[in-house]
Design a protein around this motif. Sequence first.
Motif, mmCIF file in Angstrom:
data_model
loop_
_atom_site.group_PDB
_atom_site.id
_atom_site.type_symbol
_atom_site.label_atom_id
_atom_site.label_comp_id
_atom_site.label_asym_id
_atom_site.label_seq_id
_atom_site.Cartn_x
_atom_site.Cartn_y
_atom_site.Cartn_z
ATOM 1 N N ASP A 164 0.831 -1.199 0.000
ATOM 2 C CA ASP A 164 0.000 0.000 0.000
ATOM 3 C C ASP A 164 0.869 1.253 0.000
ATOM 4 O OD1 ASP A 164 -2.328 -1.494 0.060
ATOM 5 O OD2 ASP A 164 -2.477 -1.446 2.245
ATOM 6 N N ASP A 175 -7.332 1.483 -6.150
ATOM 7 C CA ASP A 175 -7.749 2.410 -5.098
ATOM 8 C C ASP A 175 -7.828 1.588 -3.811
ATOM 9 O OD1 ASP A 175 -9.147 3.982 -3.268
ATOM 10 O OD2 ASP A 175 -10.449 4.856 -4.787
ATOM 11 N N GLU A 182 -8.972 2.097 -0.959
ATOM 12 C CA GLU A 182 -10.231 2.173 -0.217
ATOM 13 C C GLU A 182 -11.394 1.583 -1.009
ATOM 14 O OE1 GLU A 182 -10.689 6.235 0.876
ATOM 15 O OE2 GLU A 182 -8.903 6.254 2.165
ATOM 16 N N ASN A 183 -11.193 1.355 -2.291
ATOM 17 C CA ASN A 183 -12.219 0.772 -3.146
ATOM 18 C C ASN A 183 -11.526 -0.057 -4.221
ATOM 19 O OD1 ASN A 183 -14.581 0.146 -4.537
ATOM 20 N ND2 ASN A 183 -14.635 2.103 -5.625
ATOM 21 N N THR A 216 -3.703 9.311 -4.196
ATOM 22 C CA THR A 216 -4.695 8.849 -3.238
ATOM 23 C C THR A 216 -4.118 7.604 -2.568
ATOM 24 O OG1 THR A 216 -7.043 8.239 -2.989
ATOM 25 C CG2 THR A 216 -5.885 7.357 -4.915
ATOM 26 N N SER A 217 -4.865 6.967 -1.698
ATOM 27 C CA SER A 217 -4.397 5.711 -1.109
ATOM 28 C C SER A 217 -4.442 4.627 -2.180
ATOM 29 C CB SER A 217 -5.272 5.321 0.081
ATOM 30 O OG SER A 217 -5.181 6.284 1.110
#
Length: 216
Positions: free
Chosen positions: A31, A55, A57-58, A185-186
């Motif tokens: 990550d 992504d 988170e998704n 983004t993450s």
Amino acid sequence: MTVFIHKESERRPDEASYDHIIPAGEGWMRDLRPGQVLRIVDLEGNQAADTLFYDAENPEDHYSAVQTIAGQQNIYLTTGSVLRAESGKPLLTIVADTCGRHDTLGGACSAQSNTVRYAHETLPMHNCRDTFMLQLAKRGDGYTKRDLAPNINFFMNVPVTPEGGLTFADGVSAPGRYVEMRAETSVTALISNCPQLNNPCNAYNPTPVRVLIWES
């Protein structure tokens, strides 16, 4: 006309917060937080680092070659390329690149594609799709083979013919060349350091790559 932007980084390896060698034929998954910078180094030249991004988170919103190509109106990746997800969301931006051109059309090698491109005898040979699936299985978190998508082939040379076909040619990289990306983004990064023994892109000789991460 396609322009390839060679840009060196000011980041020093001894200041990286993470430094790892991925042996030829092996995988890596990790990550990245927003603002962190990932560098992939082609240690011996002309190696292909098959890479996917999600992504974090998704995870269903994974890297999209179509969105990335459409967004930049260029089929190759280089400095300034924004790597986009299926939703169009920016995942990472290439901020430095000493190779200058990376493929996102050729896809990852698999047992099936090996038999089509080369010979039926290549069926049992190790391949990037298997490496991707092994890393996803180790990770868990609900990842399955459905989460595999058309990927990036960093350092790989796949020219497009005037008729629109793809050719797998000798590599355009060299020892020590690298590509560096900033996470917007993450992001979850997944790499298969290609084990391909049949493709001239790596001179039929898979070699290690190095990954480094710097904090924002």
